[in-house]
Design an enzyme around this catalytic site. Structure first.
Site, PDB file in Angstrom:
ATOM      1  N   HIS A   1       0.764  -1.288   0.322  1.00 14.83           N
ATOM      2  CA  HIS A   1      -0.029  -0.080  -0.183  1.00 14.83           C
ATOM      3  C   HIS A   1       0.958   1.145  -0.190  1.00 14.83           C
ATOM      4  CE1 HIS A   1      -3.488   2.601   1.534  1.00 14.83           C
ATOM      5  NE2 HIS A   1      -2.492   3.279   2.041  1.00 14.83           N
ATOM      6  N   GLU A   2       1.980   1.408   0.901  1.00 17.16           N
ATOM      7  CA  GLU A   2       2.795   2.493   0.939  1.00 17.16           C
ATOM      8  C   GLU A   2       3.671   2.675  -0.276  1.00 17.16           C
ATOM      9  OE1 GLU A   2       2.104   4.510   3.081  1.00 17.16           O
ATOM     10  OE2 GLU A   2       1.050   3.400   4.199  1.00 17.16           O
TER      11      GLU A   2
ATOM     12  N   HIS B   1       1.505   4.128  -2.860  1.00 17.08           N
ATOM     13  CA  HIS B   1       1.601   5.730  -2.740  1.00 17.08           C
ATOM     14  C   HIS B   1       2.457   6.599  -3.454  1.00 17.08           C
ATOM     15  CE1 HIS B   1      -1.891   6.730  -0.417  1.00 17.08           C
ATOM     16  NE2 HIS B   1      -1.639   6.104   0.707  1.00 17.08           N
TER      17      HIS B   1
ATOM     18  N   GLU C   1      -6.244   7.165  -0.992  1.00 21.11           N
ATOM     19  CA  GLU C   1      -6.139   5.557   0.042  1.00 21.11           C
ATOM     20  C   GLU C   1      -6.867   4.689  -0.897  1.00 21.11           C
ATOM     21  OE1 GLU C   1      -4.578   5.222   2.679  1.00 21.11           O
ATOM     22  OE2 GLU C   1      -3.874   7.383   2.273  1.00 21.11           O
TER      23      GLU C   1
END
Length: 304
Positions: free
Chosen positions: A144-145, A148, A223
């Protein structure tokens, strides 16, 4: 939760008001009249983008200093080696440079990514995450990071904030000039009256709140996008499992305000406060992954 929202809003508004005061002083110093909209717009853009771009360029340094994050340069144990190798594999799959990998002391399950360059970013996880999540769940959070970073979310957020800051500073002075002129019988051409500065400060606050709502709406959107990216890199079931773990165990974030919006999760408010949250509810994020169209690639189910 409300205290966090109030602190976030107060910090942003304080910065805008400070920029506005400095801008108003410089208007008088350089003799820029209210009717000169072009000059006011240029000044608003310089101040509006200046602050957000400086914050972006300093984001890694600020994150390390405020969280006390330890950057893994030489892994000291199997856990650190796994973290570095997992991020390295995901970064290669995402087509970005290897980020710095760090651990910071915090009881909650959390992680964040930041940096001005997608090829020179920082990915950090909390000790609470390492102690509470399985490797599959932690892998999904890291994905997930990394997503980003690959999506350029930090840069995009800074640019959006710069545009919004410019709008707030410019619109407050234009509308303030109109109101001041009406209250002072067409005095605009001779310079601002005393009401102008009062009105501008009030408008900085009002427009600043509206700008914060817009910025947080984008933050919530990114997100969902990072969750989808995490599902592609680590697997859909792992990403869903990680978010479910967060929904069961997540507490109040201890991340500083400067990097809280870049965490894996955040408290969710209701009513007006919901519009000022950086993260959507975890239940909505989980459902979005469940409902997303899927395809099979190399034996792995991925989310489009």
């Amino acid at each position: 939760m409300f205290k966090r929202i109030a602190l976030f809003l107060a910090t942003n508004l304080a910065v805008l008001i400070l920029l506005g005061v400095v801008m108003s002083v410089l208007q008088n110093v350089f003799g820029i009249r209210l009717g000169n909209n072009g000059a006011i717009l240029v000044m608003a853009a310089v101040f509006g983008f200046g602050g957000s771009l400086i914050s972006l360029l300093m984001s890694k340094w600020i994150a390390k200093r405020t969280t006390g994050a330890y950057v893994i340069e030489q892994p000291r144990n199997a856990e650190e080696r796994w973290l570095v190798e997992t991020v390295r594999r995901q970064a290669e799959a995402a087509g970005i440079g290897m980020p710095e990998v760090a651990i910071y002391q915090a009881p909650e399950i959390n992680a964040f990514a930041t940096g001005a360059n997608r090829n020179d970013a920082l990915v950090a996880v909390s000790t609470g995450l390492l102690g509470a999540m399985t490797k599959d769940e932690a892998e999904a959070v890291l994905a997930h990071e990394v997503s980003h970073v690959a999506n350029g979310d930090m840069v995009t957020m800074a640019l959006i904030q710069g545009v919004l800051n410019t709008f707030v500073l410019f619109a407050a002075r234009i509308v303030g000039g109109w109101i001041d002129a009406m209250l002072n019988g067409g005095r605009e051409s001779r310079g601002p009256g005393v009401f102008y500065f009062v009105v501008v400060m009030v408008l900085d606050v009002v427009f600043g709140i509206l700008a914060s709502m817009i910025a947080m709406a984008f933050s919530r959107y990114r997100e969902f996008r990072a969750d989808a990216g995490g599902a592609r890199l680590a697997g859909r079931e792992k990403m869903i499992a990680a978010l479910k773990r967060l929904s069961l165990t997540y507490g109040e974030s201890t991340l500083p305000n400067q990097v809280q919006a870049f965490g894996i999760s955040g408290a969710v408010g209701h009513g007006l406060s919901k519009l000022l949250r950086s993260h959507p509810p975890l239940e909505e994020r989980i459902q979005a992954l469940i409902d997303a169209p899927q395809e099979r690639s190399s034996g792995r189910t991925v989310v489009r």
